[in-house]
Design a protein around this motif. Structure first.
Motif, PDB file in Angstrom:
ATOM      1  N   GLU A   1     -45.644   8.881  -7.992  1.00  0.00           N
ATOM      2  CA  GLU A   1     -46.999   8.745  -8.415  1.00  0.00           C
ATOM      3  C   GLU A   1     -46.594  11.207  -8.296  1.00  0.00           C
ATOM      4  OE1 GLU A   1     -50.087   7.614  -9.569  1.00  0.00           O
ATOM      5  OE2 GLU A   1     -48.847   6.049 -10.136  1.00  0.00           O
ATOM      6  N   ILE A   2     -47.397  11.707  -9.154  1.00  0.00           N
ATOM      7  CA  ILE A   2     -47.579  13.113  -9.056  1.00  0.00           C
ATOM      8  C   ILE A   2     -48.303  13.397  -8.272  1.00  0.00           C
ATOM      9  CG2 ILE A   2     -45.211  13.471  -9.508  1.00  0.00           C
ATOM     10  CD1 ILE A   2     -46.673  14.975 -12.194  1.00  0.00           C
ATOM     11  N   GLU A   3     -50.126  12.993  -8.342  1.00  0.00           N
ATOM     12  CA  GLU A   3     -50.958  13.434  -7.794  1.00  0.00           C
ATOM     13  C   GLU A   3     -51.505  12.850  -6.963  1.00  0.00           C
ATOM     14  OE1 GLU A   3     -53.101  12.562 -11.959  1.00  0.00           O
ATOM     15  OE2 GLU A   3     -51.588  14.111 -13.351  1.00  0.00           O
ATOM     16  N   ILE A   4     -52.480  13.615  -6.376  1.00  0.00           N
ATOM     17  CA  ILE A   4     -53.295  13.441  -5.419  1.00  0.00           C
ATOM     18  C   ILE A   4     -55.042  13.670  -5.802  1.00  0.00           C
ATOM     19  CG2 ILE A   4     -51.174  13.291  -3.834  1.00  0.00           C
ATOM     20  CD1 ILE A   4     -51.760  15.097  -2.655  1.00  0.00           C
ATOM     21  N   THR A   5     -55.721  13.595  -4.986  1.00  0.00           N
ATOM     22  CA  THR A   5     -56.894  13.982  -5.397  1.00  0.00           C
ATOM     23  C   THR A   5     -56.852  15.575  -4.550  1.00  0.00           C
ATOM     24  OG1 THR A   5     -57.636  12.903  -3.363  1.00  0.00           O
ATOM     25  CG2 THR A   5     -58.298  12.027  -6.250  1.00  0.00           C
ATOM     26  N   LEU A   6     -57.794  16.368  -4.623  1.00  0.00           N
ATOM     27  CA  LEU A   6     -58.204  17.173  -4.084  1.00  0.00           C
ATOM     28  C   LEU A   6     -58.858  17.091  -2.708  1.00  0.00           C
ATOM     29  CD1 LEU A   6     -58.686  20.516  -4.009  1.00  0.00           C
ATOM     30  CD2 LEU A   6     -60.974  20.198  -5.273  1.00  0.00           C
TER      31      LEU A   6
ATOM     32  N   TYR B   1     -37.643  21.807   0.583  1.00  0.00           N
ATOM     33  CA  TYR B   1     -38.761  20.851  -0.431  1.00  0.00           C
ATOM     34  C   TYR B   1     -37.495  20.038  -2.110  1.00  0.00           C
ATOM     35  CZ  TYR B   1     -42.468  22.343   2.713  1.00  0.00           C
ATOM     36  OH  TYR B   1     -42.515  21.966   3.901  1.00  0.00           O
ATOM     37  N   LEU B   2     -37.377  19.650  -2.068  1.00  0.00           N
ATOM     38  CA  LEU B   2     -36.937  18.325  -3.033  1.00  0.00           C
ATOM     39  C   LEU B   2     -37.867  18.628  -3.961  1.00  0.00           C
ATOM     40  CD1 LEU B   2     -34.259  18.270  -5.071  1.00  0.00           C
ATOM     41  CD2 LEU B   2     -34.239  15.874  -4.306  1.00  0.00           C
ATOM     42  N   ILE B   3     -37.797  19.740  -5.204  1.00  0.00           N
ATOM     43  CA  ILE B   3     -39.444  18.593  -6.317  1.00  0.00           C
ATOM     44  C   ILE B   3     -39.330  18.370  -7.516  1.00  0.00           C
ATOM     45  CG2 ILE B   3     -41.406  19.928  -7.336  1.00  0.00           C
ATOM     46  CD1 ILE B   3     -40.701  22.745  -5.894  1.00  0.00           C
ATOM     47  N   PRO B   4     -39.367  16.680  -7.931  1.00  0.00           N
ATOM     48  CA  PRO B   4     -39.150  16.475  -8.785  1.00  0.00           C
ATOM     49  C   PRO B   4     -39.829  16.894  -9.552  1.00  0.00           C
ATOM     50  CG  PRO B   4     -40.976  15.236  -7.278  1.00  0.00           C
ATOM     51  CD  PRO B   4     -41.064  16.775  -6.645  1.00  0.00           C
ATOM     52  N   ILE B   5     -39.321  17.318 -11.426  1.00  0.00           N
ATOM     53  CA  ILE B   5     -39.611  17.415 -12.277  1.00  0.00           C
ATOM     54  C   ILE B   5     -41.063  17.489 -13.056  1.00  0.00           C
ATOM     55  CG2 ILE B   5     -38.393  16.573 -13.943  1.00  0.00           C
ATOM     56  CD1 ILE B   5     -38.180  20.342 -14.486  1.00  0.00           C
ATOM     57  N   GLU B   6     -41.626  15.999 -13.062  1.00  0.00           N
ATOM     58  CA  GLU B   6     -42.880  15.934 -13.425  1.00  0.00           C
ATOM     59  C   GLU B   6     -44.128  16.042 -12.890  1.00  0.00           C
ATOM     60  OE1 GLU B   6     -40.297  12.180 -13.660  1.00  0.00           O
ATOM     61  OE2 GLU B   6     -41.087  13.147 -12.734  1.00  0.00           O
ATOM     62  N   SER B   7     -43.493  17.017 -11.351  1.00  0.00           N
ATOM     63  CA  SER B   7     -44.543  17.481 -10.556  1.00  0.00           C
ATOM     64  C   SER B   7     -44.555  19.419 -11.337  1.00  0.00           C
ATOM     65  CB  SER B   7     -43.873  17.918  -9.172  1.00  0.00           C
ATOM     66  OG  SER B   7     -44.578  16.425  -8.744  1.00  0.00           O
ATOM     67  N   LEU B   8     -43.533  19.897 -11.661  1.00  0.00           N
ATOM     68  CA  LEU B   8     -43.891  21.047 -11.866  1.00  0.00           C
ATOM     69  C   LEU B   8     -44.086  20.464 -13.913  1.00  0.00           C
ATOM     70  CD1 LEU B   8     -39.989  21.912 -10.794  1.00  0.00           C
ATOM     71  CD2 LEU B   8     -41.710  22.932 -10.085  1.00  0.00           C
ATOM     72  N   GLN B   9     -43.925  20.275 -14.167  1.00  0.00           N
ATOM     73  CA  GLN B   9     -44.628  19.474 -15.649  1.00  0.00           C
ATOM     74  C   GLN B   9     -45.318  19.868 -16.396  1.00  0.00           C
ATOM     75  OE1 GLN B   9     -41.699  16.552 -16.918  1.00  0.00           O
ATOM     76  NE2 GLN B   9     -40.022  17.967 -18.455  1.00  0.00           N
ATOM     77  N   GLY B  10     -46.205  19.096 -14.766  1.00  0.00           N
ATOM     78  CA  GLY B  10     -47.858  18.166 -14.976  1.00  0.00           C
ATOM     79  C   GLY B  10     -48.730  19.575 -14.455  1.00  0.00           C
ATOM     80  N   VAL B  11     -48.220  21.162 -12.787  1.00  0.00           N
ATOM     81  CA  VAL B  11     -48.775  22.233 -13.274  1.00  0.00           C
ATOM     82  C   VAL B  11     -48.959  23.339 -14.537  1.00  0.00           C
ATOM     83  CG1 VAL B  11     -47.420  22.861 -11.669  1.00  0.00           C
ATOM     84  CG2 VAL B  11     -49.428  23.430 -11.272  1.00  0.00           C
ATOM     85  N   MET B  12     -47.684  23.112 -14.954  1.00  0.00           N
ATOM     86  CA  MET B  12     -46.867  23.951 -16.059  1.00  0.00           C
ATOM     87  C   MET B  12     -48.105  23.952 -17.596  1.00  0.00           C
ATOM     88  SD  MET B  12     -45.509  26.395 -14.275  1.00  0.00           S
ATOM     89  CE  MET B  12     -45.200  27.423 -15.771  1.00  0.00           C
TER      90      MET B  12
ATOM     91  N   ILE C   1     -57.081  16.800  -9.212  1.00  0.00           N
ATOM     92  CA  ILE C   1     -56.294  16.898  -8.330  1.00  0.00           C
ATOM     93  C   ILE C   1     -54.958  18.070  -8.160  1.00  0.00           C
ATOM     94  CG2 ILE C   1     -55.714  14.304 -10.059  1.00  0.00           C
ATOM     95  CD1 ILE C   1     -53.834  16.550 -11.654  1.00  0.00           C
ATOM     96  N   VAL C   2     -53.947  17.560  -7.404  1.00  0.00           N
ATOM     97  CA  VAL C   2     -52.803  18.703  -6.882  1.00  0.00           C
ATOM     98  C   VAL C   2     -51.792  17.970  -6.711  1.00  0.00           C
ATOM     99  CG1 VAL C   2     -52.387  19.678  -4.854  1.00  0.00           C
ATOM    100  CG2 VAL C   2     -54.187  19.960  -5.349  1.00  0.00           C
ATOM    101  N   TYR C   3     -50.382  18.174  -7.243  1.00  0.00           N
ATOM    102  CA  TYR C   3     -49.352  18.133  -7.779  1.00  0.00           C
ATOM    103  C   TYR C   3     -48.363  17.824  -5.915  1.00  0.00           C
ATOM    104  CZ  TYR C   3     -50.748  17.826 -12.106  1.00  0.00           C
ATOM    105  OH  TYR C   3     -51.693  18.176 -14.408  1.00  0.00           O
ATOM    106  N   ASP C   4     -48.420  16.934  -5.770  1.00  0.00           N
ATOM    107  CA  ASP C   4     -47.497  16.478  -5.011  1.00  0.00           C
ATOM    108  C   ASP C   4     -46.342  15.898  -5.384  1.00  0.00           C
ATOM    109  OD1 ASP C   4     -47.062  16.400  -2.127  1.00  0.00           O
ATOM    110  OD2 ASP C   4     -47.569  13.648  -2.567  1.00  0.00           O
ATOM    111  N   GLY C   5     -45.699  15.054  -5.154  1.00  0.00           N
ATOM    112  CA  GLY C   5     -44.244  14.572  -5.130  1.00  0.00           C
ATOM    113  C   GLY C   5     -42.643  15.230  -4.555  1.00  0.00           C
TER     114      GLY C   5
END
Length: 125
Positions: A9-14, A41-52, A105-109
């Motif tokens: 899960e890379i999405e959290i609510t605002l 911080y180690l950032i999963p690619i899914e978080s980066l892809q979600g925001v990008m 949503i905001v991207y976490d992970g």
């Protein structure tokens, strides 16, 4: 190094992100005085892809304290408002399964370094 996998899960609510930022700001002085320091911080690619995948001009990172009491780095897309010159945060919507309605949503992970760091990295000075 920890064997824990990166979260699915890379999405959290605002509202959750806002609570994490509030907790961080309230405990920032205390956190800075702790012996354990955060190197990165180690950032999963899914978080980066979600925001990008959004139509954005830049990405802003916010620091917070998550529900486990750990520092978290949250990613938010931004768009330049040409009238004001300010990069304004963009919050996409996703289905919040708990409430069965759309939520901003905001991207976490992210995972803290250490323990998720590379002990042989030249960045570990």
């Amino acid at each position: 190094m920890s064997e824990e996998k990166l979260p699915k899960e890379i999405e959290i609510t605002l509202p959750t992100a806002q609570e994490w930022v509030r907790k961080y700001k309230e405990t920032a002085i205390e956190a800075e005085s702790r012996a354990k320091k955060i190197d990165g911080y180690l950032i999963p690619i899914e978080s980066l892809q979600g925001v990008m995948k959004q139509k954005i001009d830049a990405v802003r990172a916010y620091v917070g304290i998550n529900d486990q009491g750990e520092q978290a780095l949250m990613l938010v897309g931004t768009r330049l408002n040409v009238k004001t010159g300010i990069y304004e945060d963009v919050f996409p919507k996703t289905l919040n399964n708990e409430a069965a309605k759309e939520a901003e949503i905001v991207y976490d992970g992210t995972r803290l370094c250490p323990p998720f760091g590379d002990p042989n990295s030249p960045m570990n000075i």
